[in-house]
Design an enzyme around this catalytic site. Structure first.
Site, PDB file in Angstrom:
ATOM      1  N   GLU A 184     -51.056  20.033  17.721  1.00  0.00           N
ATOM      2  CA  GLU A 184     -51.818  20.605  16.558  1.00  0.00           C
ATOM      3  C   GLU A 184     -52.163  19.988  15.453  1.00  0.00           C
ATOM      4  O   GLU A 184     -51.986  20.648  14.422  1.00  0.00           O
ATOM      5  CB  GLU A 184     -51.594  22.417  16.678  1.00  0.00           C
ATOM      6  CG  GLU A 184     -51.776  23.130  18.125  1.00  0.00           C
ATOM      7  CD  GLU A 184     -51.399  24.414  17.724  1.00  0.00           C
ATOM      8  OE1 GLU A 184     -51.142  24.801  16.618  1.00  0.00           O
ATOM      9  OE2 GLU A 184     -51.548  25.304  18.858  1.00  0.00           O
ATOM     10  N   GLU A 217     -52.341  24.940  28.503  1.00  0.00           N
ATOM     11  CA  GLU A 217     -51.900  26.342  28.159  1.00  0.00           C
ATOM     12  C   GLU A 217     -53.099  27.153  28.696  1.00  0.00           C
ATOM     13  O   GLU A 217     -53.462  28.091  27.724  1.00  0.00           O
ATOM     14  CB  GLU A 217     -51.651  26.317  26.478  1.00  0.00           C
ATOM     15  CG  GLU A 217     -50.672  25.418  26.048  1.00  0.00           C
ATOM     16  CD  GLU A 217     -50.248  25.525  24.620  1.00  0.00           C
ATOM     17  OE1 GLU A 217     -50.769  26.495  23.906  1.00  0.00           O
ATOM     18  OE2 GLU A 217     -49.544  24.545  24.160  1.00  0.00           O
TER      19      GLU A 217
HETATM   20  C1  XIL Z   1     -46.852  30.786  21.432  1.00  0.00           C
HETATM   21  C2  XIL Z   1     -45.831  31.665  22.635  1.00  0.00           C
HETATM   22  O1  XIL Z   1     -46.616  31.911  23.722  1.00  0.00           O
HETATM   23  C3  XIL Z   1     -45.349  33.022  21.642  1.00  0.00           C
HETATM   24  O2  XIL Z   1     -44.546  33.688  22.543  1.00  0.00           O
HETATM   25  C4  XIL Z   1     -44.862  32.766  20.129  1.00  0.00           C
HETATM   26  O3  XIL Z   1     -44.540  33.804  19.711  1.00  0.00           O
HETATM   27  C5  XIL Z   1     -45.776  31.716  19.410  1.00  0.00           C
HETATM   28  O4  XIL Z   1     -46.137  30.494  20.193  1.00  0.00           O
HETATM   29  N1  XIL Z   1     -50.174  27.024  21.191  1.00  0.00           N
HETATM   30  C6  XIL Z   1     -49.044  26.378  21.489  1.00  0.00           C
HETATM   31  C7  XIL Z   1     -47.962  27.282  21.886  1.00  0.00           C
HETATM   32  O5  XIL Z   1     -48.992  25.379  21.350  1.00  0.00           O
HETATM   33  O6  XIL Z   1     -46.550  26.945  21.598  1.00  0.00           O
HETATM   34  C8  XIL Z   1     -47.996  28.934  21.381  1.00  0.00           C
HETATM   35  O7  XIL Z   1     -47.050  29.687  22.008  1.00  0.00           O
HETATM   36  C9  XIL Z   1     -49.485  29.384  21.745  1.00  0.00           C
HETATM   37  C10 XIL Z   1     -50.459  28.524  21.011  1.00  0.00           C
END
Ligand code: XIL
Length: 402
Positions: free
Chosen positions: A181, A297
């Site tokens: 990101e 994701e």
């Molecule tokens: C999220 C997790 O799913 C949660 O459990 C945590 O509290 C916060 O992070 N983008 C990403 C992930 O790259 O690492 C994130 O994961 C969701 C958004």
């Protein structure tokens, strides 16, 4: 442009929308009944066969794809039914949280690898590939990093962190999300980079430092740049794609090691923007740069779909189908991972205050959702859609960068 109707086909045979919705309604009642019996939803055998040749990993493999999910390390230890479902469905895994900086190096030089070690051991035992997530991100940083960052420390700490964490699993990772990101066009910089603590301390070079350190720590892992908001036809998504491409071209020019781009794929419904030319052009451009693409994701925020379960299933299925039908025909795409496998363990519930979410392939009782069928059927359509000339940009010869 949407190309699919709203019907979900859980049986993989042609069924009418009405039959499908009736089935989903009965399913709702069964879930509700189960929910009344225990406060923690029980996991019971699915009503349809989802193992072996009916699994997502099998349908993915038939199209030269990996399928997997983000895994919750605690649940993997404690919930046998969840572990079974992962073994059955996944050919690749990524730890949801336990490899983030805050989790793995909470105090400087003191590493906690127990959870990640257990996930990696589980994957290896079951011949499942592993991704690492994530080495450099502006979130999930421990206080000691945020508090003390000077340019000299930032460089040394980041490099040591990468050496220790990526180095520990060297040769055992399919890929690593090295930088997560780093794009935020809204921050107003001409290069579209996020005004993060890393950028402020080290300048844009931090990305290059991280990638070089990762290559040195684990020469075999596919080094990945991972980001969100790269999927639909919104103007903002196109701007974000442009910024990622600018970054990738700059890295290539400077001979920085980079192998892949992760499209997070956090989708939401309702979304009128659709998926199309912007995403296709982006994938073709990444392919020309000899970069692989992973959907890293995928999940669907259905918190604004204030309707019943069947309607949520239909909306989630349509969104996933439209997105994957646009992305999968491009041969650059090699893997699809969902952010969680079952809604029993998902960030969507808290993040969007949405306990009723249907935004993953399995629900609270580990029954397949509309999303399961949508992913499976999109995998099955990959080659058919790729053969249609209008679906993909013409293949360009791939230059070898390393
Ligand atoms: C999220 C997790 O799913 C949660 O459990 C945590 O509290 C916060 O992070 N983008 C990403 C992930 O790259 O690492 C994130 O994961 C969701 C958004």
């Amino acid at each position: 442009m949407r190309r699919r109707g709203t019907a979900i086909n859980l049986t993989n045979k042609a069924v009418s929308r009405r039959t499908m919705l009736a089935g989903a309604a009965a399913f709702t009642f069964a879930s509700w009944l189960e929910g009344c019996r225990a406060s923690v939803p029980p996991h019971h055998a699915p009503a349809m066969d989802i193992g072996g040749s009916n699994s997502l990993r099998y349908h993915a493999a038939a199209q030269q794809l990996l399928f997997g999910c983000a895994v919750n390390a605690k649940a993997l230890r404690e919930d046998a039914a969840y572990a079974h479902l992962i073994r059955q469905q996944c050919s690749i895994l990524v730890p949801e949280n336990c490899l983030k900086w805050k989790a793995v190096e909470p105090e400087q030089g003191r590493f906690r690898f127990e959870d990640a070690d257990a996930v990696v051991a589980f994957a290896e035992k079951n011949k499942i590939k592993m991704r690492g997530h994530t080495l450099v991100w502006h979130e999930a940083l421990p206080d000691w990093v945020e508090r003390g960052l000077t340019p000299t420390d930032a460089r040394a700490w980041m490099t040591a962190h990468i050496q220790n964490v990526a180095g520990r699993y060297s040769g055992r990772m399919h890929s690593w999300d090295v930088v997560n990101e780093a794009i935020a066009p809204r921050d107003g910089r001409p290069d579209g980079l996020r005004d993060s603590v890393w950028l402020r301390t080290l300048g844009p070079e931090y990305i290059e430092i991280a990638l070089r350190a990762a290559r040195a720590a684990d020469p075999a892992a596919l080094l990945t740049y991972n980001d969100w908001g790269l999927d639909d036809e919104a103007a903002e998504s196109e701007e974000r794609r442009r910024a990622v491409l600018t970054l990738m071209r700059r890295l290539r020019q400077r001979n920085v090691p980079i192998d892949a781009v992760g499209i997070q794929g956090h989708l939401y419904v309702p979304n009128q923007r659709g998926y199309g030319a912007g995403l296709r052009r982006f994938l073709a451009a990444l392919r020309e740069l000899d970069l692989q693409v992973f959907v890293t994701e995928m999940d669907v925020d259905d918190s604004r779909a204030l309707t019943d379960e069947a309607a949520r299933d239909a909306a989630v299925a349509q969104e996933i189908g439209a997105f994957l039908d646009t992305a999968l025909p491009d041969p650059a795409v090699r893997a699809v991972l969902t952010w969680g496998l079952t809604t029993h363990y998902t960030w969507l519930k808290e993040r969007y205050k949405n306990p009723a979410t249907r935004g993953l392939p399995f629900d609270d009782t580990l029954q397949p959702t509309g999303g399961f069928a949508a992913i499976r059927d999109a995998f099955d359509r990959r080659k058919i859609l790729a053969a249609k000339p209008q679906q993909v940009a013409p293949l360009t010869p791939i230059r070898k960068w390393r």
